[in-house]
Every structure is written in C-alpha cells, then in structure tokens.
Design an enzyme around this catalytic site. Structure first.
Site, PDB file in Angstrom:
ATOM      1  N   HIS A 178      35.996  26.656  33.453  1.00 51.92           N
ATOM      2  CA  HIS A 178      36.396  28.015  33.074  1.00 51.92           C
ATOM      3  C   HIS A 178      37.857  27.937  32.628  1.00 51.92           C
ATOM      4  CE1 HIS A 178      37.591  32.237  33.833  1.00 51.92           C
ATOM      5  NE2 HIS A 178      36.304  32.534  33.822  1.00 51.92           N
ATOM      6  N   ASP A 214      37.171  24.427  42.094  1.00 54.56           N
ATOM      7  CA  ASP A 214      37.069  25.837  41.722  1.00 54.56           C
ATOM      8  C   ASP A 214      35.703  26.320  42.205  1.00 54.56           C
ATOM      9  OD1 ASP A 214      36.607  28.251  40.527  1.00 54.56           O
ATOM     10  OD2 ASP A 214      36.941  27.555  38.471  1.00 54.56           O
ATOM     11  N   GLN A 226      32.084  30.207  41.566  1.00 60.75           N
ATOM     12  CA  GLN A 226      30.652  30.487  41.383  1.00 60.75           C
ATOM     13  C   GLN A 226      29.788  29.920  42.497  1.00 60.75           C
ATOM     14  OE1 GLN A 226      29.332  32.406  39.122  1.00 60.75           O
ATOM     15  NE2 GLN A 226      31.111  32.707  37.808  1.00 60.75           N
ATOM     16  N   LYS A 231      32.847  37.682  43.280  1.00 63.01           N
ATOM     17  CA  LYS A 231      31.617  36.977  42.909  1.00 63.01           C
ATOM     18  C   LYS A 231      30.783  36.641  44.141  1.00 63.01           C
ATOM     19  CE  LYS A 231      33.904  34.975  38.922  1.00 63.01           C
ATOM     20  NZ  LYS A 231      33.441  35.736  37.775  1.00 63.01           N
TER      21      LYS A 231
HETATM   22  N1  PMP Z   1      36.318  29.901  37.733  1.00 63.82           N
HETATM   23  C1  PMP Z   1      35.049  30.193  37.419  1.00 63.82           C
HETATM   24  C2  PMP Z   1      34.035  29.091  37.380  1.00 63.82           C
HETATM   25  C3  PMP Z   1      34.683  31.513  37.170  1.00 63.82           C
HETATM   26  O1  PMP Z   1      33.421  31.805  36.859  1.00 63.82           O
HETATM   27  C4  PMP Z   1      35.656  32.526  37.239  1.00 63.82           C
HETATM   28  C5  PMP Z   1      35.327  33.981  36.938  1.00 63.82           C
HETATM   29  N2  PMP Z   1      34.529  34.167  35.818  1.00 63.82           N
HETATM   30  C6  PMP Z   1      36.955  32.179  37.589  1.00 63.82           C
HETATM   31  C7  PMP Z   1      37.248  30.855  37.831  1.00 63.82           C
HETATM   32  C8  PMP Z   1      38.009  33.216  37.744  1.00 63.82           C
HETATM   33  O2  PMP Z   1      37.794  33.916  38.928  1.00 63.82           O
HETATM   34  P1  PMP Z   1      38.538  35.283  39.274  1.00 63.82           P
HETATM   35  O3  PMP Z   1      37.834  36.348  38.506  1.00 63.82           O
HETATM   36  O4  PMP Z   1      38.363  35.409  40.752  1.00 63.82           O
HETATM   37  O5  PMP Z   1      39.962  35.113  38.895  1.00 63.82           O
END
Ligand code: PMP
Length: 405
Positions: free
Chosen positions: A122, A199, A202, A225
């Site tokens: 991401h 990270d 998900q 999430k």
């Molecule tokens: N990493 C991944 C794999 C994500 O899917 C996301 C959110 N789409 C993020 C980081 C960012 O997370 P946040 O919305 O909590 O900042």
C-alpha cells in the site's frame, strides 16, 4: 449461515437500501462496518465519561483513563504482545509506519543502507520509506510479486544482503489479498540483522495475529479495518526498541518534566503519544477487540475462506471476468477486471444495484503496474457477508457486462 445473519444484524449500517436494493457491502478492505456495541461505547463515553486522560484527579478523568488504558491491555492481549507498553495508540496504520520511519529509521540510516519493501505494498508502506531515503541517503529496493500474486521468496532471499537495514512488508495485501509468510520473512531478515516492520492493516480484522510468534520488531494496526472507529490504530514495537527511540512528536503527555533548559521524556508508550489522543476511538477499538474475541478468529477466517472460494466460483462463471492475483494463501479479497470495461463503470453500475465494491488502484499503484493495469474492481469480504451477497455481485456484474461489454 444463520449465525452469520445474527452477526450481520449487529451492524446497523448494513440494514439499509440503496435506491430500491438492499445494501450489499463488499468494501470491508477499505473500512469495515461497525457493530452496535462499538457505536454504543463511543456514545457512552461522550455521554458519561468525557474527560481528558492521565492528568485529572476527578472521577470522569479517572474513568476515561481507565477505559483508554483498558483498551491498550485488550489489544496487547489480542495480539499476544509480551507487555502492554508495547502498544502505542496512533491514528492508523499510516501514522504507525510514519512513526517508525521517522523516529526509528531516520536517525539510524545513511548512504549505502537499504530498505527492502515489496511490490504489493500500500502507498502507506512505500511513501514513508521514500521520504526517509531522501532524508538519509538510504535506498529503497523492492521484492517482486509472482504472477499468482504471491511474493517471490527466492528473489527476497537474493535481495536480502547485509546492506538491508529494514524489511517492511504487508501481512495481507489490500489490493489482491495475498497473505505473506511474515514469520519466515522476519526470520530471514533477522539473519542479516535487519529490523522488521509488518503492515498489519488488513490482517487483524480477519486472521489470528500472534506478534510473539511472528517475532517482528514493529507491527502496524488500523482500527477502522477491524470493526473499530476511524482515526485510531496502534503501533506495536518491541519494548527495547521503543525505549531506545527518541520521541516522534513533542507536546503534552509525552514528557516527564519540561523546563526551558531541559525536557525529559515520559516512559514508553506515553513517550510516543503526544497531545490529547483519540480517547473515544481507543475505547471503541477496545470494544471491537472484545467483539472479535467473542466471535473468534477461527470462525471469522473459516467463514471468509468459504466465501472467497464461492466468490471466485461466481465470478469465474461469468464470461469476460479475469481475477487478478489469487495466491494459495489469500484473505477474502477478490480483485478482478471485466474485459473491455473500465472498473469505475463497473463500480457505478454495481452501486445502482446496491452493491458496494471498490474500484481504482487501491493505493497500490506499483502493484497495478506489475499486472499491467491502471485499476481493478475489488470485492472484499468480511464475517458479516453471505453467499447471497456474492450472488448479488454476480448478477450486478452480468448487468454491467450487458450494458457495457
Ligand atoms: N496498509 C494497508 C495494507 C492498507 O490496506 C491500508 C488502508 N487501506 C493502510 C496501510 C493504511 O491504513 P490506515 O487507513 O489505518 O492509515
């Protein structure tokens, strides 16, 4: 399935119509819906306990502090952290990774050092490292993704030289759902002395995460999430590393004492929680954790895996649908394209049918490029989804094909 309906009943936002159609929510990878208990906890906090934490002697402040710190304990317990001080409240996974990049990596990196990430990250796990590379002269290298969406582990091993100082990778890809072998990735990284960052944005809403078993140095969590509110997340960090690190932001609560000559830092984790935090958010996340524990990860994962298999079947039965990335170890994310049709148009037609999916690059532009695409459609699954939801998706896609194909 009956039990799934009971679960779905506890999510008020799922019980609405879009136009004349029942809402079918297949965008949980963007954010999950919130169970009533989480909503109630936030309301109850503001109705009864609203006060600032850690500094008040009055009853409301003590109640708020206790609820906030209790949420930290619950998260530490959920993730099997060895101590609750290893959990730092932040705004979300993005902020967690930026904190590591700036407070851990930046003072330690220089010319010749390598940060290794993967092609499926991401943007939140790419850009903070690019910033650090610019600031320190370190360079960014990228582990490629195989055609099936899995990580190329042979390439990882060959990229893992002694120059690699940090390895940072997604536990689960938001764009295609690949579950990475994070334990093995971290073990190999440790052998070259690299610090590991996972990270987990998900992961924690869908599969059991045992941080002690993964043995990573840092793990980023996104509250919204995993059935919690937006604007709250956590950074897990190994206690010794957090102790060694300088603070990231300065302000209230992160200090022991302040004078114009010298300021001293509070203990971990408060050293990294400058300013009034998202108290209601943390409390809501704590309740979300209890909710997850009540259902149990075994049940969540099993249900989502069944839906994943069924969803792939539904989509592959439609002429003109191609699934993008379907690795052996996949979470409940189905990325797909319709031949000759732009994903945004598919998303719009599905919305008219009440079906909410995500279309675009999913904040993973390099991964889209890897597959030669500008965008995909993404249906992401959750414990509250049913086979019926996937049938609606199938009907909507056929309709999109009829109109646009
Ligand atoms: N990493 C991944 C794999 C994500 O899917 C996301 C959110 N789409 C993020 C980081 C960012 O997370 P946040 O919305 O909590 O900042």
């Amino acid at each position: 399935m009956k039990h799934t309906q009971i679960i779905a009943d506890s999510f008020p936002a799922l019980h609405q119509t879009i136009g004349d159609n029942r809402l079918v929510y297949l965008d949980s990878a963007a954010t999950t819906q919130k169970p009533q208990c989480v909503i109630d906890a936030i309301v109850a906090y503001y109705e009864h306990d609203n006060a600032n934490i850690h500094r008040g002697v009055h009853t409301l402040s003590q109640r708020a502090t206790q609820a906030y710190e209790n949420a930290r304990l619950q998260i530490a317990n959920l993730l099997h952290c060895s101590r609750h001080e290893e959990v730092i409240f932040v705004r979300g996974a993005t902020e967690a990774i930026n904190l590591i990049a700036q407070a851990y990596a930046r003072p330690r990196l220089g010319e010749g050092d390598v940060i290794l990430i993967t092609e499926m990250e991401h943007h939140s796990n790419i850009v903070p490292w690019q910033l650090v590379c610019e600031q320190t002269g370190a360079s960014l290298e990228v582990v490629p993704v195989c055609d099936d969406g899995s990580l190329d582990m042979e390439a990882y091993k060959s990229l893992l030289t002694k120059d690699v100082v940090i390895v940072s990778m997604a536990h689960v890809s938001n764009a295609i759902g690949t579950i990475n072998p994070v334990k093995e990735i971290c073990k190999l990284a440790r052998e070259v002395g690299a610090t590991t960052v996972v990270d987990g944005a998900q992961a924690t809403g869908h599969l059991r995460v045992d941080i002690s078993d993964i043995d990573c140095d840092f793990y980023a969590i996104s509250g919204h999430k995993m059935f919690g509110p937006t604007g709250i997340g956590c950074l897990f960090g190994k206690y010794e590393l957090l102790q060694e690190m300088e603070p990231w932001q300065g302000g209230g609560d992160m200090i022991l004492s302040v004078s114009f000559e010298e300021t001293t830092w509070n203990d971990v984790p408060f050293k990294f929680e400058a300013g009034t935090p998202n108290i209601a958010g943390a409390i809501g996340l704590g309740v979300a954790v209890s909710w997850i524990q009540e259902i149990g990860y075994d049940k969540i994962s099993k249900h989502e895996q069944e839906l994943l298999a069924y969803g792939r079947e539904v989509l592959l039965a439609i002429d003109g649908v191609d699934i993008v990335g379907a690795s052996k170890h996949n979470a409940g994310v189905i990325a797909f394209t319709l031949r000759g049709v732009h994903p945004h148009d598919v998303g719009t037609i599905l919305d008219h049918a009440g079906v909410a999916i995500r279309t675009g690059n999913h904040c993973a532009e390099p991964l889209m490029k890897r597959f030669g695409l500008a965008a995909t459609c993404r249906a992401s699954l959750c414990i509250y989804n049913t086979r019926k939801d996937l049938d609606c998706l199938g009907v909507g896609i056929k309709e999109a094909m009829r109109i646009l194909g």
